[in-house]
Design a protein around this motif. Structure first.
Motif: not given
Length: 109
Positions: A76-85
């Motif tokens: 979603v837009n609000r978490s598009a810049h976050i990644a689970y690594v």
């Protein structure tokens, strides 16, 4: 060699994940807990290749997959810049700098 995973890697990748989870007590899944087939992995690879904020890299030594780094971006837009690594490396290849290289790549991206 570090490279992006290919569809043809799915069978070997599944076996490598199982081995990593057997050799490490720090992985999310315990030994034999994950039920993953080559077909399921192929679908996951295909899906990740279509997402611009996700990737699956593998470390290969003499034709053998020895480690992986997976980054799954938000949908979603609000978490598009976050990644689970997540990352796993076969026991015999730990301490050789593979994980350190990946950390440098991800932290500077």
């Amino acid at each position: 060699m570090i490279r992006e995973i290919e569809m043809t890697d799915a069978p070997q990748f599944v076996e490598m994940i199982k081995q990593v989870e057997t050799e490490s007590q720090y992985m999310l899944f315990e030994e034999n807990e994950r039920k993953l087939s080559s077909e399921q992995q192929e679908k996951q690879i295909e899906m990740m290749k279509q997402q611009r904020n996700s990737t699956l890299l593998v470390a290969e030594v003499e034709g053998e997959l020895v480690g992986y780094l997976q980054a799954v971006g938000g949908v979603v837009n609000r978490s598009a810049h976050i990644a689970y690594v997540s990352m796993g490396i076969l026991k015999d290849y730990r301490g050789m700098g593979i994980g350190l290289y990946w950390f440098a790549v991800v932290s500077t991206a």
